[in-house]
Design an enzyme around this catalytic site. Structure first.
Site, short mmCIF file in Angstrom:
data_model
loop_
_atom_site.label_atom_id
_atom_site.label_comp_id
_atom_site.label_asym_id
_atom_site.label_seq_id
_atom_site.Cartn_x
_atom_site.Cartn_y
_atom_site.Cartn_z
N TRP A 100 45.53 13.85 7.16
CA TRP A 100 44.29 13.46 7.83
C TRP A 100 44.11 11.96 7.85
CZ3 TRP A 100 43.10 16.89 11.02
CH2 TRP A 100 43.25 18.25 10.71
N ASP A 168 35.96 9.96 5.51
CA ASP A 168 36.12 11.28 6.11
C ASP A 168 35.86 12.30 5.00
OD1 ASP A 168 36.92 13.68 7.20
OD2 ASP A 168 38.92 13.01 7.80
N LYS A 192 34.20 23.21 7.68
CA LYS A 192 34.79 23.45 6.36
C LYS A 192 33.70 23.82 5.35
CE LYS A 192 38.86 21.79 7.83
NZ LYS A 192 39.00 20.43 8.30
C1 LIG Z 1 39.80 19.57 9.27
C2 LIG Z 1 39.81 18.13 9.02
C3 LIG Z 1 39.74 17.19 10.07
C4 LIG Z 1 39.75 17.58 11.53
O1 LIG Z 1 38.58 18.13 11.92
P1 LIG Z 1 38.34 18.59 13.46
O2 LIG Z 1 36.91 18.97 13.43
O3 LIG Z 1 39.27 19.72 13.72
O4 LIG Z 1 38.62 17.44 14.33
C5 LIG Z 1 39.70 15.85 9.74
N1 LIG Z 1 39.72 15.45 8.46
C6 LIG Z 1 39.79 16.32 7.43
C7 LIG Z 1 39.81 15.81 6.03
C8 LIG Z 1 39.84 17.68 7.68
O5 LIG Z 1 39.92 18.54 6.66
#
Ligand SMILES: *Cc1c(COP(=O)(O)O)cnc(C)c1O
Length: 356
Positions: A100, A168, A192
């Site tokens: 990521w 993030d 998530k």
């Molecule tokens: C799942 C995830 C993403 C991507 O998210 P999307 O909503 O599919 O763009 C980005 N960063 C992390 C840490 C993730 O777990």
């Protein structure tokens, strides 16, 4: 009984599913579905307002921090952040901790310079870089607080990096208490730990905006979303609604502190079981282990398949490791009960015993 260890989209509280499904048929006793009402109505405006207010309250955010619900998932933020914060001739500091983080780095490079100030690439992303030094001239420092695929998590946040801190938090938002006001931008895809797919939480300190020289398209400029209270265009109405219900559930269940306690308990149970059974190998550096996503393997392929099959038979869903890592991954987001962790650890013990 199903135990849902999916990495994302993932388990949500049962109450949220029930309320959300009732509202698809009849929202707040209006005789209308949540799916057929206008967003600029007295029906939906309170939903967006409550969702934003709950985030502020749960995270104890000050008035410099604005809460937005935007389209495009966390992946859109990989580019929207540098577009709003990084000039072409300037540098942004990034930490390279896995899949990521690397996606975020790739996008930032299209807007300005990227300096990698900490990397765990050399050990295959099994750890979190320590003692990172951020150049004071950097426009910001970016970290991925939880690497969903590698199974690592920052436990010492570099709050005092001296430049705006961007994070993030897609896979660990609302899972533990952090000093959220010390971050200048937090983003998280909802699917998530806080809702259904289709909406992205963005928290931004408005004081860091307005410093880039490029022209920012209207829909990508955070300032426009702030001015329009997250209703610049039609928001993902249903996804915002599900996020609001999940945040309500969170608040009714003791808020972030209560979640943190429970998440500690779940992670301790899982990791201590793994550590007590030599059959299972855990690749991640012990002090950098993620409380949300636990990654482990079994050396022998045949035995690995056997454990997979056993889990499947017992209703354990979503335990396969990411295709880039292999093995197993158990995701333990807020809505996953400790009973589910108990069930899989019992199964691990039973299986390891059987294998001698
Ligand atoms: C799942 C995830 C993403 C991507 O998210 P999307 O909503 O599919 O763009 C980005 N960063 C992390 C840490 C993730 O777990």
């Amino acid at each position: 009984m199903i135990h849902n260890f999916n990495a994302g989209p993932s388990v949500l509280p049962k109450e949220v599913f029930e309320e959300a499904s009732r509202s698809v048929l009849n929202f707040n006793n209006t005789g209308l579905s949540i799916l057929e009402i206008g967003h600029r109505t007295t029906l939906f405006e309170p939903v967006m307002a409550e969702a934003r207010a709950l985030v502020k309250e749960l995270m104890k955010l000050d008035n410099d921090h604005e809460v937005l619900f935007l389209h495009g998932g966390a992946t859109t933020q990989f580019m929207q952040i540098p577009m709003n914060l990084l000039n072409e001739n300037e540098i942004a500091a990034y930490t390279e901790t896995g899949t990521w983080a690397n996606k975020a780095i790739k996008e930032a490079k299209t807007f300005g310079h990227v300096e990698i100030v900490g990397s765990s690439k050399e050990n295959n992303y099994r750890s979190i870089p320590k003692n990172i030094i951020t150049p004071p001239t950097a426009s910001y420092l970016h970290i991925t607080t939880n690497e969903t695929i590698a199974g690592t998590q920052w436990h010492a946040i570099p709050y005092d990096c001296g430049v705006p801190l961007v994070a993030d938090m897609s896979s660990d938002v609302f899972s533990r208490n952090l000093n959220f006001n010390k971050f200048d931008l937090i983003y998280a895809g909802a699917q998530k730990n806080m809702g259904a797919a289709g909406v992205n939480l963005v928290i931004v300190n408005k004081n860091i905006l307005g410093n880039v020289k490029r022209v920012i398209p209207t829909i990508l400029d955070y300032r426009n979303h702030i001015n329009e209270e997250s209703m610049l265009n039609t928001p993902p109405v249903f996804a915002v609604y599900v996020a609001m219900l999940t945040l309500r559930w969170l608040q009714n269940n003791g808020g972030i502190s209560a979640m943190e306690k429970l998440n500690n308990k779940k992670a301790n149970l899982l990791y201590s079981t793994l550590d007590s059974l030599p059959l299972f190998k855990t690749p991640v550096n012990i002090e950098d282990r993620s409380e949300m996503n636990a990654v482990f393997t079994i050396d022998d392929k045949e035995t690995e398949n056997e454990f997979h099959e056993l889990c499947k038979k017992e209703g354990m869903v979503g335990i396969k490791g990411h295709r880039s890592v292999g093995g197993f991954r158990i995701s333990m987001y807020n809505a996953l009960s400790i009973e589910s962790v108990k069930a899989i650890t019992d199964l691990m013990k039973y299986f390891a015993n059987k294998k001698g």
